[in-house]
Design a protein around this motif. Sequence first.
Motif: not given
Length: 327
Positions: A19, A23, A40, A45, A51, A78, A81
């Motif tokens: 993640i 970012s 993301v 993943t 995301l 998450c 970030t």
Amino acid sequence: MPVRAASSTTLPPQLARLIKQCSVQRKDLPAQGTTFYRAVHTTETGGLFALERAGSVGVLSLYADFSAEQEVELAAACAETGLSSLYLKRRPREASHAANVEREWLSPPQPIWGQDLPELTALENGVPYLIRPGHDLSIGLFSDARPARAWVRQRAQGSRVLNTFAYTCGFGVSAALAGAERVKNLDLSRKVLSWGQENYALSGLAAPDTDFVYGDVFDWLGRLGKRGEQFDLVILDPPSFARSKAGVWRSERDYARLLTLAASVTAPGGQVLALCNHAGLAPATFDKMLSAGAALASRRLSVTARFGAGQDYPGAEHLKVRALKLA
């Protein structure tokens, strides 16, 4: 079937690192005037989750089964970030029925982490759009269509534009900002058309009710064709699957028929921007359907551009966009 999360009660540590890495890879987008993007993607993943980011607000979409504890862990990763809040979307393979009976479970209106922010304004190539992160599974804009909206903004000047399946009118905003002669936005939901008028207002654009047409796209294309109305650019961005009074729509089965109807209102030498987000429909098959639809309308078709999603969708193959010229 969606990829299943590991049976372990804790998340693999590499997910948190992934993640952060993704970012960093997108850090140039806000500097370029885009604060709404896919931070993301599922290709990164293994199909587990994606995301979305709208400013400092995140929207986490789950495509696998996570325990409540894993959801919290993933949300915390998450948040690292630089998010101020995070909303959750659970997306089963067939969400259309579940969205009606389990709406609050699929799309909780309150964030899983951070302060509640029912709506905010985010930017796409400098253009503001109203995002409602806890509103529903769809939050106001589809970030994968950013290149398609940019294409419209570069080419719609002086054009008569029909934006079908308009949703919150992102394509309509793009056409109006380009200096289109007129833009008609057509959708089966009055609520999203009203949302579209709010998006127009954010850019200081006039938004008379007559430019926002409520009704079934197939019905309206037939009516407009019978009236002899013509457009220089027709935008087709249908859902992959939908139910209406006219029956069930499936893009992998019905797109040729849609193109035939669109051709009936496209001026000679005009263009159709055709989008299809069905991951299971091969690009070559989509092209054949478009050619068949044009032939049924007795129109000659040439493809002037082919593209898909933006740089924040690495390896994505679900979205197919074709710019078509109809002689």
